[in-house]
Structures are given as structure tokens and as C-alpha cells.
Write a protein that holds these residues in place. Structure first.
Motif, PDB file in Angstrom:
ATOM      1  N   PHE A  84     -20.233  12.818  -0.020  1.00  0.00           N
ATOM      2  CA  PHE A  84     -19.508  11.919  -0.902  1.00  0.00           C
ATOM      3  C   PHE A  84     -19.049  12.661  -2.149  1.00  0.00           C
ATOM      4  O   PHE A  84     -19.464  13.787  -2.413  1.00  0.00           O
ATOM      5  CB  PHE A  84     -20.341  10.680  -1.253  1.00  0.00           C
ATOM      6  N   MET A  85     -18.178  12.006  -2.883  1.00  0.00           N
ATOM      7  CA  MET A  85     -17.611  12.587  -4.093  1.00  0.00           C
ATOM      8  C   MET A  85     -17.527  11.487  -5.147  1.00  0.00           C
ATOM      9  O   MET A  85     -17.215  10.341  -4.830  1.00  0.00           O
ATOM     10  CB  MET A  85     -16.213  13.129  -3.806  1.00  0.00           C
ATOM     11  N   ILE A  86     -17.822  11.837  -6.363  1.00  0.00           N
ATOM     12  CA  ILE A  86     -17.649  10.925  -7.485  1.00  0.00           C
ATOM     13  C   ILE A  86     -16.572  11.517  -8.374  1.00  0.00           C
ATOM     14  O   ILE A  86     -16.623  12.704  -8.723  1.00  0.00           O
ATOM     15  CB  ILE A  86     -18.957  10.740  -8.271  1.00  0.00           C
ATOM     16  N   THR A  87     -15.591  10.694  -8.715  1.00  0.00           N
ATOM     17  CA  THR A  87     -14.528  11.121  -9.618  1.00  0.00           C
ATOM     18  C   THR A  87     -14.627  10.316 -10.898  1.00  0.00           C
ATOM     19  O   THR A  87     -14.730   9.085 -10.861  1.00  0.00           O
ATOM     20  CB  THR A  87     -13.145  10.935  -8.970  1.00  0.00           C
ATOM     21  N   LEU A  88     -14.617  11.014 -12.003  1.00  0.00           N
ATOM     22  CA  LEU A  88     -14.653  10.389 -13.322  1.00  0.00           C
ATOM     23  C   LEU A  88     -13.303  10.571 -13.994  1.00  0.00           C
ATOM     24  O   LEU A  88     -12.730  11.659 -13.946  1.00  0.00           O
ATOM     25  CB  LEU A  88     -15.725  11.038 -14.205  1.00  0.00           C
ATOM     26  N   THR A  89     -12.831   9.505 -14.606  1.00  0.00           N
ATOM     27  CA  THR A  89     -11.631   9.595 -15.425  1.00  0.00           C
ATOM     28  C   THR A  89     -12.055   9.286 -16.849  1.00  0.00           C
ATOM     29  O   THR A  89     -12.545   8.189 -17.143  1.00  0.00           O
ATOM     30  CB  THR A  89     -10.556   8.592 -14.962  1.00  0.00           C
ATOM     31  N   ALA A  90     -11.905  10.273 -17.720  1.00  0.00           N
ATOM     32  CA  ALA A  90     -12.302  10.106 -19.120  1.00  0.00           C
ATOM     33  C   ALA A  90     -11.289   9.247 -19.852  1.00  0.00           C
ATOM     34  O   ALA A  90     -10.178   9.007 -19.362  1.00  0.00           O
ATOM     35  CB  ALA A  90     -12.420  11.475 -19.780  1.00  0.00           C
ATOM     36  N   ASP A  91     -11.663   8.801 -21.051  1.00  0.00           N
ATOM     37  CA  ASP A  91     -10.754   7.958 -21.820  1.00  0.00           C
ATOM     38  C   ASP A  91      -9.497   8.700 -22.258  1.00  0.00           C
ATOM     39  O   ASP A  91      -8.509   8.088 -22.645  1.00  0.00           O
ATOM     40  CB  ASP A  91     -11.464   7.300 -23.007  1.00  0.00           C
ATOM     41  N   ASN A  92      -9.477  10.029 -22.148  1.00  0.00           N
ATOM     42  CA  ASN A  92      -8.258  10.804 -22.420  1.00  0.00           C
ATOM     43  C   ASN A  92      -7.493  11.113 -21.129  1.00  0.00           C
ATOM     44  O   ASN A  92      -6.624  11.973 -21.114  1.00  0.00           O
ATOM     45  CB  ASN A  92      -8.601  12.095 -23.165  1.00  0.00           C
ATOM     46  N   ASN A  93      -7.846  10.434 -20.014  1.00  0.00           N
ATOM     47  CA  ASN A  93      -7.227  10.552 -18.683  1.00  0.00           C
ATOM     48  C   ASN A  93      -7.510  11.874 -17.979  1.00  0.00           C
ATOM     49  O   ASN A  93      -6.902  12.163 -16.961  1.00  0.00           O
ATOM     50  CB  ASN A  93      -5.716  10.297 -18.729  1.00  0.00           C
ATOM     51  N   LYS A  94      -8.410  12.691 -18.496  1.00  0.00           N
ATOM     52  CA  LYS A  94      -8.804  13.916 -17.791  1.00  0.00           C
ATOM     53  C   LYS A  94      -9.731  13.528 -16.651  1.00  0.00           C
ATOM     54  O   LYS A  94     -10.584  12.683 -16.800  1.00  0.00           O
ATOM     55  CB  LYS A  94      -9.503  14.875 -18.742  1.00  0.00           C
ATOM     56  N   LYS A  95      -9.522  14.149 -15.485  1.00  0.00           N
ATOM     57  CA  LYS A  95     -10.313  13.833 -14.291  1.00  0.00           C
ATOM     58  C   LYS A  95     -11.284  14.959 -13.973  1.00  0.00           C
ATOM     59  O   LYS A  95     -10.947  16.136 -14.094  1.00  0.00           O
ATOM     60  CB  LYS A  95      -9.397  13.596 -13.096  1.00  0.00           C
ATOM     61  N   TYR A  96     -12.480  14.553 -13.582  1.00  0.00           N
ATOM     62  CA  TYR A  96     -13.507  15.477 -13.131  1.00  0.00           C
ATOM     63  C   TYR A  96     -14.066  14.925 -11.822  1.00  0.00           C
ATOM     64  O   TYR A  96     -14.122  13.714 -11.631  1.00  0.00           O
ATOM     65  CB  TYR A  96     -14.661  15.561 -14.136  1.00  0.00           C
ATOM     66  N   SER A  97     -14.488  15.813 -10.955  1.00  0.00           N
ATOM     67  CA  SER A  97     -15.087  15.361  -9.706  1.00  0.00           C
ATOM     68  C   SER A  97     -16.316  16.183  -9.384  1.00  0.00           C
ATOM     69  O   SER A  97     -16.431  17.345  -9.785  1.00  0.00           O
ATOM     70  CB  SER A  97     -14.099  15.470  -8.548  1.00  0.00           C
ATOM     71  N   MET A  98     -17.216  15.549  -8.659  1.00  0.00           N
ATOM     72  CA  MET A  98     -18.407  16.212  -8.157  1.00  0.00           C
ATOM     73  C   MET A  98     -18.518  15.870  -6.670  1.00  0.00           C
ATOM     74  O   MET A  98     -18.583  14.701  -6.307  1.00  0.00           O
ATOM     75  CB  MET A  98     -19.660  15.738  -8.885  1.00  0.00           C
ATOM     76  N   ILE A  99     -18.488  16.894  -5.833  1.00  0.00           N
ATOM     77  CA  ILE A  99     -18.660  16.703  -4.396  1.00  0.00           C
ATOM     78  C   ILE A  99     -20.132  16.954  -4.090  1.00  0.00           C
ATOM     79  O   ILE A  99     -20.704  17.958  -4.525  1.00  0.00           O
ATOM     80  CB  ILE A  99     -17.781  17.681  -3.594  1.00  0.00           C
ATOM     81  N   VAL A 100     -20.731  16.031  -3.351  1.00  0.00           N
ATOM     82  CA  VAL A 100     -22.137  16.142  -3.000  1.00  0.00           C
ATOM     83  C   VAL A 100     -22.248  16.225  -1.481  1.00  0.00           C
ATOM     84  O   VAL A 100     -21.671  15.405  -0.765  1.00  0.00           O
ATOM     85  CB  VAL A 100     -22.942  14.933  -3.515  1.00  0.00           C
ATOM     86  N   HIS A 101     -22.985  17.227  -1.026  1.00  0.00           N
ATOM     87  CA  HIS A 101     -23.293  17.338   0.404  1.00  0.00           C
ATOM     88  C   HIS A 101     -24.813  17.356   0.531  1.00  0.00           C
ATOM     89  O   HIS A 101     -25.486  18.179  -0.101  1.00  0.00           O
ATOM     90  CB  HIS A 101     -22.708  18.603   1.020  1.00  0.00           C
ATOM     91  N   VAL A 102     -25.344  16.442   1.332  1.00  0.00           N
ATOM     92  CA  VAL A 102     -26.783  16.372   1.571  1.00  0.00           C
ATOM     93  C   VAL A 102     -27.053  16.948   2.956  1.00  0.00           C
ATOM     94  O   VAL A 102     -26.446  16.521   3.944  1.00  0.00           O
ATOM     95  CB  VAL A 102     -27.291  14.916   1.473  1.00  0.00           C
TER      96      VAL A 102
END
Length: 143
Positions: A84-102
Motif C-alpha cells: 500500500f501507499m499513503i499520499t499526503l498533500t500538505a497545506d501548501n499543495n506539496k505531495k509526499y508519498s510512502m510506499i509500504v511493502h510487508v
């Protein structure tokens, strides 16, 4: 003649309708598609499941360090617990993602965090990585 008047009346009624309202599911899917496309253009070494169809669900907004992050979870169809992956959008519209593999081992069912590997996209600083940790804690199965 009656049919022509009826068709014209229906056309006028439909023209006045507002179809621009979208459901939360439609908005989440559009956000997911947009995020995946922007990430895919930045990162070439993404797993194939991210580039293809993904299952999405919005998470609760996270406030940390005076910033608000909108979070969306994506997962590999039929394998959400392992990829799975979690994507965050900051209040300045910058996007970050974290891909998780178990890793696929029996003990990962009880303690997936021990068997997880993480890949960060968007060069998150330590504060953003803490937001990812908080987003993971929204999953009741994550230990």
C-alpha cells in the motif's frame, strides 16, 4: 407535435440541472489518479500496481507542527495488507508519498511493522515522516 414539445421541454430542464456536484468517492478517485500520475512522473522505480488500478480510501486529515495534511491511502488490489501507499498533500499543495511493502510471512499478520520496508517519494523531512507514522496508526491492524 406533442413529442417535439415534450423533448424540447426535457432538454431545457436538463440544461438547467447542475451535474458538477461529485460524490466523495468520485473526488477521492480523482485525487488518487492525480496523485499517482504526479508521482509516476517523478519516480521511475515504482511498483507496477501503483501505475495500474489501485484501491483508494481517504484517511482523516492530520495536523502536525502547524500544518494540515490530507491523507489518501492506496493499495494493491486484492493485496491491501502487503502493498500500500499513503499520499499526503500538505497545506501548501506539496505531495509526499510512502510506499509500504510487508513481507509475506505468517508472523506479518500479527506485527506487520516488523516486516515492512518503506520507500519515500517527494523528499519528506523528519516532520513529514512523523505524519506518515501517524497516518499508519489510523489503521487498527498496524502494529
Amino acid at each position: 407535435m406533442k413529442k417535439l414539445v415534450l423533448v424540447a421541454a426535457m432538454s431545457v430542464m436538463l440544461a438547467g440541472c447542475d451535474f458538477s456536484h461529485t460524490s466523495p468517492q468520485t473526488e477521492a478517485k480523482a485525487t488518487a489518479v492525480n496523485a499517482v500520475q504526479s508521482i509516476a512522473s517523478v519516480e521511475k522505480q515504482l511498483p507496477d500496481w501503483i501505475k495500474d488500478n489501485t484501491v483508494t480510501s481517504p484517511l482523516e486529515a492530520i495536523v502536525m507542527g502547524g500544518h494540515t495534511y490530507d491523507a489518501v491511502s492506496f493499495c494493491k488490489p486484492h493485496d491491501c495488507a502487503s502493498d500500500f501507499m499513503i499520499t499526503l498533500t500538505a497545506d501548501n499543495n506539496k505531495k509526499y508519498s510512502m510506499i509500504v511493502h510487508v513481507k509475506d510471512v505468517p508472523d506479518a499478520l500479527n506485527t506487520p511493522s516488523i516486516y515492512a520496508t518503506y520507500q519515500y517519494i517527494g523528499q519528506p523531512d523528519q516532520q513529514v515522516k512523523s505524519v506518515f507514522t501517524q497516518a499508519l496508526s489510523q489503521n487498527p491492524n498496524w502494529q
